[in-house]
Scaffold this motif. Structure first.
Motif, PDB file in Angstrom:
ATOM      1  N   MET A   1     -20.183 -13.444   3.507  1.00 43.66           N
ATOM      2  CA  MET A   1     -18.845 -13.062   3.088  1.00 43.66           C
ATOM      3  C   MET A   1     -18.082 -14.299   2.644  1.00 43.66           C
ATOM      4  SD  MET A   1     -16.206 -10.797   5.202  1.00 43.66           S
ATOM      5  CE  MET A   1     -14.622 -10.451   4.566  1.00 43.66           C
ATOM      6  N   SER A   2     -17.255 -14.129   1.670  1.00 44.15           N
ATOM      7  CA  SER A   2     -16.464 -15.228   1.145  1.00 44.15           C
ATOM      8  C   SER A   2     -15.378 -15.625   2.139  1.00 44.15           C
ATOM      9  CB  SER A   2     -15.832 -14.817  -0.174  1.00 44.15           C
ATOM     10  OG  SER A   2     -15.027 -15.839  -0.661  1.00 44.15           O
ATOM     11  N   LYS A   3     -15.079 -16.916   2.166  1.00 46.69           N
ATOM     12  CA  LYS A   3     -14.040 -17.408   3.068  1.00 46.69           C
ATOM     13  C   LYS A   3     -12.653 -17.267   2.459  1.00 46.69           C
ATOM     14  CE  LYS A   3     -17.134 -20.788   5.093  1.00 46.69           C
ATOM     15  NZ  LYS A   3     -17.704 -20.218   6.180  1.00 46.69           N
ATOM     16  N   ASN A   4     -12.564 -16.889   1.212  1.00 48.14           N
ATOM     17  CA  ASN A   4     -11.275 -16.699   0.554  1.00 48.14           C
ATOM     18  C   ASN A   4     -10.622 -15.407   1.026  1.00 48.14           C
ATOM     19  OD1 ASN A   4     -11.789 -19.008  -0.872  1.00 48.14           O
ATOM     20  ND2 ASN A   4     -12.485 -17.934  -2.694  1.00 48.14           N
TER      21      ASN A   4
ATOM     22  N   PHE B   1     -12.278  -2.746  -2.339  1.00 47.13           N
ATOM     23  CA  PHE B   1     -12.145  -1.865  -1.184  1.00 47.13           C
ATOM     24  C   PHE B   1     -12.918  -2.450  -0.015  1.00 47.13           C
ATOM     25  CE2 PHE B   1     -13.847   1.597   1.422  1.00 47.13           C
ATOM     26  CZ  PHE B   1     -12.680   2.212   1.812  1.00 47.13           C
ATOM     27  N   GLU B   2     -12.281  -2.465   1.138  1.00 50.04           N
ATOM     28  CA  GLU B   2     -12.984  -2.836   2.364  1.00 50.04           C
ATOM     29  C   GLU B   2     -12.506  -1.947   3.492  1.00 50.04           C
ATOM     30  OE1 GLU B   2     -10.480  -6.644   4.038  1.00 50.04           O
ATOM     31  OE2 GLU B   2     -12.219  -7.034   2.789  1.00 50.04           O
ATOM     32  N   ASP B   3     -13.439  -1.613   4.370  1.00 44.60           N
ATOM     33  CA  ASP B   3     -13.151  -0.731   5.486  1.00 44.60           C
ATOM     34  C   ASP B   3     -13.996  -1.171   6.669  1.00 44.60           C
ATOM     35  OD1 ASP B   3     -12.248   1.379   7.041  1.00 44.60           O
ATOM     36  OD2 ASP B   3     -13.679   2.810   6.201  1.00 44.60           O
ATOM     37  N   TYR B   4     -13.363  -1.314   7.804  1.00 46.94           N
ATOM     38  CA  TYR B   4     -14.062  -1.729   9.019  1.00 46.94           C
ATOM     39  C   TYR B   4     -13.911  -0.672  10.098  1.00 46.94           C
ATOM     40  CZ  TYR B   4     -14.160  -6.215   6.721  1.00 46.94           C
ATOM     41  OH  TYR B   4     -14.375  -7.218   5.811  1.00 46.94           O
TER      42      TYR B   4
ATOM     43  N   GLU C   1     -18.984  -1.852   8.527  1.00 46.36           N
ATOM     44  CA  GLU C   1     -18.366  -2.663   7.484  1.00 46.36           C
ATOM     45  C   GLU C   1     -18.731  -2.134   6.110  1.00 46.36           C
ATOM     46  OE1 GLU C   1     -19.220  -7.055   5.901  1.00 46.36           O
ATOM     47  OE2 GLU C   1     -18.668  -6.936   8.006  1.00 46.36           O
ATOM     48  N   THR C   2     -17.714  -1.782   5.327  1.00 43.44           N
ATOM     49  CA  THR C   2     -17.908  -1.333   3.955  1.00 43.44           C
ATOM     50  C   THR C   2     -17.046  -2.203   3.052  1.00 43.44           C
ATOM     51  OG1 THR C   2     -18.239   0.937   4.694  1.00 43.44           O
ATOM     52  CG2 THR C   2     -17.730   0.609   2.367  1.00 43.44           C
ATOM     53  N   ILE C   3     -17.673  -2.958   2.179  1.00 44.38           N
ATOM     54  CA  ILE C   3     -16.967  -3.785   1.208  1.00 44.38           C
ATOM     55  C   ILE C   3     -17.575  -3.480  -0.152  1.00 44.38           C
ATOM     56  CG2 ILE C   3     -16.397  -6.120   0.483  1.00 44.38           C
ATOM     57  CD1 ILE C   3     -16.807  -6.993   3.366  1.00 44.38           C
ATOM     58  N   GLU C   4     -16.721  -3.102  -1.134  1.00 40.52           N
ATOM     59  CA  GLU C   4     -17.244  -2.760  -2.445  1.00 40.52           C
ATOM     60  C   GLU C   4     -16.188  -2.927  -3.534  1.00 40.52           C
ATOM     61  OE1 GLU C   4     -18.559   1.273  -2.091  1.00 40.52           O
ATOM     62  OE2 GLU C   4     -16.539   2.051  -1.903  1.00 40.52           O
ATOM     63  N   CYS C   5     -16.663  -2.997  -4.746  1.00 43.62           N
ATOM     64  CA  CYS C   5     -15.815  -2.998  -5.927  1.00 43.62           C
ATOM     65  C   CYS C   5     -15.940  -1.613  -6.540  1.00 43.62           C
ATOM     66  CB  CYS C   5     -16.269  -4.067  -6.920  1.00 43.62           C
ATOM     67  SG  CYS C   5     -15.354  -4.038  -8.468  1.00 43.62           S
ATOM     68  N   ARG C   6     -14.832  -0.916  -6.689  1.00 43.37           N
ATOM     69  CA  ARG C   6     -14.859   0.448  -7.201  1.00 43.37           C
ATOM     70  C   ARG C   6     -14.574   0.542  -8.698  1.00 43.37           C
ATOM     71  NH1 ARG C   6     -12.380   4.067  -2.269  1.00 43.37           N
ATOM     72  NH2 ARG C   6     -14.173   3.751  -0.906  1.00 43.37           N
ATOM     73  N   LEU C   7     -14.665  -0.578  -9.380  1.00 43.06           N
ATOM     74  CA  LEU C   7     -14.551  -0.581 -10.834  1.00 43.06           C
ATOM     75  C   LEU C   7     -15.814   0.052 -11.404  1.00 43.06           C
ATOM     76  CD1 LEU C   7     -13.007  -1.679 -13.374  1.00 43.06           C
ATOM     77  CD2 LEU C   7     -14.441  -3.695 -13.177  1.00 43.06           C
TER      78      LEU C   7
ATOM     79  N   ARG D   1     -24.577   0.531 -17.001  1.00 47.50           N
ATOM     80  CA  ARG D   1     -25.928   0.760 -16.482  1.00 47.50           C
ATOM     81  C   ARG D   1     -26.715  -0.514 -16.256  1.00 47.50           C
ATOM     82  NH1 ARG D   1     -28.271   4.976 -20.524  1.00 47.50           N
ATOM     83  NH2 ARG D   1     -26.627   4.098 -21.801  1.00 47.50           N
ATOM     84  N   GLU D   2     -26.500  -1.520 -17.096  1.00 43.13           N
ATOM     85  CA  GLU D   2     -27.272  -2.750 -16.977  1.00 43.13           C
ATOM     86  C   GLU D   2     -26.625  -3.747 -16.016  1.00 43.13           C
ATOM     87  OE1 GLU D   2     -24.499  -3.063 -20.396  1.00 43.13           O
ATOM     88  OE2 GLU D   2     -26.055  -1.650 -19.954  1.00 43.13           O
ATOM     89  N   SER D   3     -25.639  -3.312 -15.269  1.00 38.99           N
ATOM     90  CA  SER D   3     -24.936  -4.193 -14.338  1.00 38.99           C
ATOM     91  C   SER D   3     -25.822  -4.546 -13.143  1.00 38.99           C
ATOM     92  CB  SER D   3     -23.664  -3.503 -13.838  1.00 38.99           C
ATOM     93  OG  SER D   3     -22.955  -4.351 -12.974  1.00 38.99           O
ATOM     94  N   ARG D   4     -25.688  -5.792 -12.708  1.00 37.12           N
ATOM     95  CA  ARG D   4     -26.403  -6.248 -11.525  1.00 37.12           C
ATOM     96  C   ARG D   4     -25.644  -5.800 -10.282  1.00 37.12           C
ATOM     97  NH1 ARG D   4     -30.024 -10.561 -12.706  1.00 37.12           N
ATOM     98  NH2 ARG D   4     -29.676 -11.421 -10.635  1.00 37.12           N
ATOM     99  N   HIS D   5     -26.226  -6.028  -9.118  1.00 32.96           N
ATOM    100  CA  HIS D   5     -25.624  -5.622  -7.851  1.00 32.96           C
ATOM    101  C   HIS D   5     -24.376  -6.464  -7.549  1.00 32.96           C
ATOM    102  CE1 HIS D   5     -25.486  -3.838  -3.921  1.00 32.96           C
ATOM    103  NE2 HIS D   5     -25.418  -5.041  -3.361  1.00 32.96           N
ATOM    104  N   TRP D   6     -23.301  -5.819  -7.093  1.00 34.92           N
ATOM    105  CA  TRP D   6     -22.054  -6.493  -6.791  1.00 34.92           C
ATOM    106  C   TRP D   6     -22.114  -7.137  -5.411  1.00 34.92           C
ATOM    107  CZ3 TRP D   6     -18.532  -5.905  -2.829  1.00 34.92           C
ATOM    108  CH2 TRP D   6     -17.319  -6.571  -2.982  1.00 34.92           C
ATOM    109  N   HIS D   7     -21.513  -8.306  -5.287  1.00 33.62           N
ATOM    110  CA  HIS D   7     -21.278  -8.925  -3.985  1.00 33.62           C
ATOM    111  C   HIS D   7     -19.915  -9.599  -4.025  1.00 33.62           C
ATOM    112  CE1 HIS D   7     -22.608 -12.752  -5.777  1.00 33.62           C
ATOM    113  NE2 HIS D   7     -23.541 -12.020  -6.333  1.00 33.62           N
ATOM    114  N   ARG D   8     -19.350  -9.897  -2.877  1.00 35.10           N
ATOM    115  CA  ARG D   8     -17.962 -10.351  -2.746  1.00 35.10           C
ATOM    116  C   ARG D   8     -17.659 -11.625  -3.539  1.00 35.10           C
ATOM    117  NH1 ARG D   8     -13.976 -12.492  -3.050  1.00 35.10           N
ATOM    118  NH2 ARG D   8     -12.273 -12.704  -1.606  1.00 35.10           N
TER     119      ARG D   8
END
Length: 108
Positions: A1-4, A13-16, A21-27, A31-38
């Motif tokens: 996880m990012s320290k920022n 979106f984040e939910d604990y 723990e659920t952290i995601e980008c809901r944008l 189709r050719e997008s890579r996996h999102w991370h924080r």
């Protein structure tokens, strides 16, 4: 996880709830997008576009792509849905600006 701090973005979106723990980008992503991370949020331009746009009919789609030597970045595709016009990375729509100016001149 990012320290920022969490990004000030309507798509982040984040939910604990109860230890899950659920952290995601809901944008919506292409189709050719890579996996999102924080860490991608640290360099994402979507919050800047949302803050600085003059277009109330904005639609944004993102694609996460691998960049040479700089890791992964979010590339965004921005359109004005009212005028069916593709906008640049600033989200400025000239037609919406003209409509807003005409409305302001009618009021004054």
């Amino acid at each position: 996880m990012s320290k920022n701090a969490p990004p000030n973005c309507r798509f982040y979106f984040e939910d604990y709830f109860r230890g899950q723990e659920t952290i995601e980008c809901r944008l919506s992503k292409g189709r050719e997008s890579r996996h999102w991370h924080r860490k991608i949020c640290d360099t994402c331009s979507v919050p800047d576009v949302l803050r600085e746009t003059n277009c109330p009919y904005l639609a944004i789609e993102g694609t996460i792509r691998k960049q040479f030597l700089s890791g992964e970045r979010m590339e965004i595709f921005v359109i004005c849905t009212k005028h069916s016009a593709q906008l640049d990375a600033t989200g400025y729509c000239a037609r919406c600006a003209a409509e807003q100016d005409s409305l302001m001149s009618d009021v004054l």
